[in-house]
Design a protein around this motif. Structure first.
Motif, PDB file in Angstrom:
ATOM      1  N   LYS A 309       1.089  -1.202   0.124  1.00  0.00           N
ATOM      2  CA  LYS A 309      -0.038   0.204  -0.123  1.00  0.00           C
ATOM      3  C   LYS A 309       0.933   1.287  -0.269  1.00  0.00           C
ATOM      4  O   LYS A 309       0.281   2.174  -0.658  1.00  0.00           O
ATOM      5  N   ARG A 310       1.792   1.406   0.889  1.00  0.00           N
ATOM      6  CA  ARG A 310       2.805   2.443   0.963  1.00  0.00           C
ATOM      7  C   ARG A 310       3.559   2.585  -0.557  1.00  0.00           C
ATOM      8  O   ARG A 310       3.597   3.825  -1.011  1.00  0.00           O
ATOM      9  N   ILE A 311       4.028   1.522  -1.128  1.00  0.00           N
ATOM     10  CA  ILE A 311       4.539   1.902  -2.561  1.00  0.00           C
ATOM     11  C   ILE A 311       3.485   2.378  -3.558  1.00  0.00           C
ATOM     12  O   ILE A 311       4.012   3.036  -4.472  1.00  0.00           O
ATOM     13  N   GLU A 312       2.223   1.918  -3.540  1.00  0.00           N
ATOM     14  CA  GLU A 312       1.401   2.470  -4.300  1.00  0.00           C
ATOM     15  C   GLU A 312       0.998   3.981  -4.021  1.00  0.00           C
ATOM     16  O   GLU A 312       1.078   4.487  -4.819  1.00  0.00           O
ATOM     17  N   SER A 313       1.351   4.361  -2.667  1.00  0.00           N
ATOM     18  CA  SER A 313       1.149   5.828  -2.446  1.00  0.00           C
ATOM     19  C   SER A 313       2.257   6.795  -3.031  1.00  0.00           C
ATOM     20  O   SER A 313       2.053   7.909  -3.309  1.00  0.00           O
ATOM     21  N   LEU A 314       3.498   5.784  -3.454  1.00  0.00           N
ATOM     22  CA  LEU A 314       4.562   6.788  -4.015  1.00  0.00           C
ATOM     23  C   LEU A 314       4.102   7.185  -5.517  1.00  0.00           C
ATOM     24  O   LEU A 314       4.913   8.103  -5.867  1.00  0.00           O
ATOM     25  N   THR A 315       3.035   6.853  -5.638  1.00  0.00           N
ATOM     26  CA  THR A 315       2.828   6.984  -7.334  1.00  0.00           C
ATOM     27  C   THR A 315       1.987   8.460  -7.429  1.00  0.00           C
ATOM     28  O   THR A 315       1.445   8.732  -8.607  1.00  0.00           O
ATOM     29  N   LYS A 316       1.651   8.721  -6.256  1.00  0.00           N
ATOM     30  CA  LYS A 316       0.697   9.971  -6.098  1.00  0.00           C
ATOM     31  C   LYS A 316       0.873  11.222  -7.158  1.00  0.00           C
ATOM     32  O   LYS A 316       0.004  11.654  -7.883  1.00  0.00           O
ATOM     33  N   ASP A 317       2.384  11.510  -7.128  1.00  0.00           N
ATOM     34  CA  ASP A 317       2.495  12.615  -7.876  1.00  0.00           C
ATOM     35  C   ASP A 317       2.787  12.044  -9.458  1.00  0.00           C
ATOM     36  O   ASP A 317       3.631  12.835 -10.203  1.00  0.00           O
ATOM     37  N   PHE A 318       2.918  10.717  -9.588  1.00  0.00           N
ATOM     38  CA  PHE A 318       3.481  10.181 -10.726  1.00  0.00           C
ATOM     39  C   PHE A 318       2.392   9.131 -11.582  1.00  0.00           C
ATOM     40  O   PHE A 318       2.469   8.188 -11.376  1.00  0.00           O
ATOM     41  N   LEU A 338      12.972  -1.898 -16.727  1.00  0.00           N
ATOM     42  CA  LEU A 338      12.644  -1.461 -15.363  1.00  0.00           C
ATOM     43  C   LEU A 338      13.374  -0.005 -15.403  1.00  0.00           C
ATOM     44  O   LEU A 338      14.625   0.135 -15.927  1.00  0.00           O
ATOM     45  N   LYS A 339      12.938   0.781 -14.652  1.00  0.00           N
ATOM     46  CA  LYS A 339      13.749   1.963 -14.132  1.00  0.00           C
ATOM     47  C   LYS A 339      13.901   1.921 -12.830  1.00  0.00           C
ATOM     48  O   LYS A 339      12.887   2.038 -11.927  1.00  0.00           O
ATOM     49  N   THR A 340      15.019   2.152 -12.336  1.00  0.00           N
ATOM     50  CA  THR A 340      15.304   2.169 -11.044  1.00  0.00           C
ATOM     51  C   THR A 340      15.457   3.357 -10.149  1.00  0.00           C
ATOM     52  O   THR A 340      15.773   4.399 -10.755  1.00  0.00           O
ATOM     53  N   TRP A 341      14.516   3.530  -9.200  1.00  0.00           N
ATOM     54  CA  TRP A 341      14.055   4.868  -8.398  1.00  0.00           C
ATOM     55  C   TRP A 341      15.437   4.870  -7.238  1.00  0.00           C
ATOM     56  O   TRP A 341      15.818   3.937  -6.809  1.00  0.00           O
ATOM     57  N   GLU A 342      15.586   6.334  -6.876  1.00  0.00           N
ATOM     58  CA  GLU A 342      16.179   6.263  -5.670  1.00  0.00           C
ATOM     59  C   GLU A 342      15.896   5.629  -4.629  1.00  0.00           C
ATOM     60  O   GLU A 342      14.323   5.484  -4.415  1.00  0.00           O
ATOM     61  N   PRO A 343      16.158   5.053  -3.546  1.00  0.00           N
ATOM     62  CA  PRO A 343      15.584   4.618  -2.248  1.00  0.00           C
ATOM     63  C   PRO A 343      14.720   5.622  -1.692  1.00  0.00           C
ATOM     64  O   PRO A 343      14.943   6.891  -1.634  1.00  0.00           O
ATOM     65  N   MET A 344      13.658   5.001  -1.469  1.00  0.00           N
ATOM     66  CA  MET A 344      12.469   5.891  -1.027  1.00  0.00           C
ATOM     67  C   MET A 344      12.069   5.491   0.697  1.00  0.00           C
ATOM     68  O   MET A 344      12.085   4.313   1.063  1.00  0.00           O
ATOM     69  N   SER A 345      11.837   6.603   1.410  1.00  0.00           N
ATOM     70  CA  SER A 345      11.277   6.489   2.567  1.00  0.00           C
ATOM     71  C   SER A 345       9.623   6.467   2.606  1.00  0.00           C
ATOM     72  O   SER A 345       8.889   6.811   1.916  1.00  0.00           O
ATOM     73  N   ARG A 350      11.501   2.393   8.954  1.00  0.00           N
ATOM     74  CA  ARG A 350      12.710   2.995   9.628  1.00  0.00           C
ATOM     75  C   ARG A 350      13.906   3.316   8.451  1.00  0.00           C
ATOM     76  O   ARG A 350      14.233   4.377   8.241  1.00  0.00           O
ATOM     77  N   ASP A 351      13.657   2.442   7.548  1.00  0.00           N
ATOM     78  CA  ASP A 351      14.816   2.279   6.633  1.00  0.00           C
ATOM     79  C   ASP A 351      14.372   2.752   4.966  1.00  0.00           C
ATOM     80  O   ASP A 351      12.962   2.094   4.948  1.00  0.00           O
ATOM     81  N   LYS A 352      14.746   3.236   4.342  1.00  0.00           N
ATOM     82  CA  LYS A 352      14.445   3.359   2.816  1.00  0.00           C
ATOM     83  C   LYS A 352      14.277   2.064   2.259  1.00  0.00           C
ATOM     84  O   LYS A 352      15.178   1.319   2.301  1.00  0.00           O
ATOM     85  N   ILE A 353      13.478   2.258   1.284  1.00  0.00           N
ATOM     86  CA  ILE A 353      13.067   0.901   0.451  1.00  0.00           C
ATOM     87  C   ILE A 353      13.623   1.143  -1.217  1.00  0.00           C
ATOM     88  O   ILE A 353      13.525   2.221  -1.531  1.00  0.00           O
ATOM     89  N   GLN A 354      14.013   0.179  -1.856  1.00  0.00           N
ATOM     90  CA  GLN A 354      14.263   0.223  -3.200  1.00  0.00           C
ATOM     91  C   GLN A 354      13.114  -0.034  -3.891  1.00  0.00           C
ATOM     92  O   GLN A 354      12.411  -1.239  -3.913  1.00  0.00           O
TER      93      GLN A 354
END
Length: 362
Positions: A309-318, A338-345, A350-354
């Motif tokens: 669910k959190r990964i889906e929320s990263l697409t809000k501005d994309f 595939l296109k690699t994104w910068e590690p995201m919070s 606690r840790d950023k994910i790829q």
């Protein structure tokens, strides 16, 4: 039906026999008489008859021939025949083939014949009662099938089947599974819903749900939940599958294509394109029924779901973006661009994910 006065059709070419039969039994039954098979068929077309008794030896049409004509249109009517010993082989054959229930030797005794008729009428009542019970059973089965089909629109079919096989104790037992979860959300849905009527919002959501659900099912996924404009789908539960990650990503690509068809229908009304965002994650979850005695729901819970669910929320501005986690990427990277994104919070992490953006198939 037990108190109903049953009706008998008596067929005999001798008038005196007709008179005698009617006189002997009219107090107990409704009696119809006919002096030929043809006349008997005419009576059957107009009257409801429970029992037919016919003489065997008649001109133009024998008793067995008459009863053979009766069977197709009146299969429930009990059939008996009066006969002399010279015709006994023909009658036995007719009994063995089901054309005749029983035979009565001539001359008949009114007392014995009354007992035979009573037995035949009891059989008729029993058959009618069984027929009613079967019709009621078929109706109930049809209603249950209809209820089950309706229920399966709310709950996946496999969940329903498993629940029906469960006991009161086992129905709430959960299990861990490796699955892939997919979240799909319409971008800016609140703004869109403010521009159209509630009825049009429902029409849009139904079209969106129907279109996307078809893709999910085509790729062996199951819709777990609709929440507003969000679709939560699972690949690998309740039914275990292979290639869950591949199925989920290919499903997402198809959903993007189907979005074009939705926009063809709704663009003029909305004045803008419908855009979605999709997030996909894979890992271990706990699946099973949760709730109370009054309300049960099939749930898929665990960090894998929350992260998806959190990964889906990263697409809000994309808009119109598909993002997948590292665990999904390892299984499908050989199939995709595939296109690699910068590690995201992520919220709650606690840790950023790829994450990786899916551009298309290789």
């Amino acid at each position: 039906m037990q108190d109903e006065k049953l009706s008998i059709l008596y067929v005999d070419d001798e008038e005196q026999n007709l008179i005698s039969f009617k006189a002997a039994f009219r107090r107990h039954y409704t009696i119809y008489t006919a002096n030929s098979g043809k006349a008997g068929l005419e009576i059957l077309q107009n009257e409801k008859v429970s029992l037919i008794i016919t003489d065997q030896r008649m001109p133009e049409m024998t008793g067995v021939q008459f009863l053979e004509k009766v069977i197709p249109a009146y299969p429930d009517t009990i059939r008996m025949i009066l006969t002399g010993f010279s015709d006994i082989e023909v009658i036995i054959d007719a009994i063995n083939t089901g054309r005749v229930f029983r035979y009565i030797t001539k001359p008949w005794d009114s007392g014995e014949l009354k007992m035979t008729i009573d037995n035949a009428c009891q059989l008729f009542r029993l058959q009618q009662n069984n027929k009613s019970l079967l019709e009621e059973l078929h109706t109930r089965v049809h209603e249950q099938e209809r209820t089950l089909k309706l229920f399966q629109k709310y709950v996946p079919e496999e969940v329903v089947r498993k629940a029906l096989l469960s006991t009161e104790e086992s129905i709430f037992e959960g299990e861990t599974k490796e699955v892939t979860v997919l979240f799909c959300d319409i971008r800016g849905f609140t703004t869109i819903s403010e521009q159209i009527t509630p009825k049009e919002v429902v029409a849009l959501l139904n079209a969106y749900y129907g279109t996307m659900t078809e893709s999910i099912r085509r790729h062996n996924g199951t819709v777990n939940q609709f929440v507003g404009d969000e679709i939560f789908a699972c690949f690998g539960a309740p039914v275990s599958q292979v290639n869950n990650e591949q199925n989920a990503v290919f499903c997402a690509l198809e959903m993007m294509k189907r979005l074009d068809k939705l926009n063809e229908v709704f663009f003029d009304k909305l004045g803008q394109k419908i855009e979605i965002g999709i997030g996909i994650n894979a890992g271990e979850v706990v699946v099973g029924n949760t709730g109370s005695e009054d309300h049960i729901g099939y749930s898929i819970t665990g960090d894998t779901v929350n992260t998806g669910k959190r990964i889906e929320s990263l697409t809000k501005d994309f808009p119109d973006t598909i993002l997948i986690s590292d665990s999904v990427c390892h299984k499908v990277e050989h199939l995709l661009q595939l296109k690699t994104w910068e590690p995201m919070s992520l919220k709650g992490k606690r840790d950023k994910i790829q994450v990786y953006e899916v551009l298309g198939r290789k």
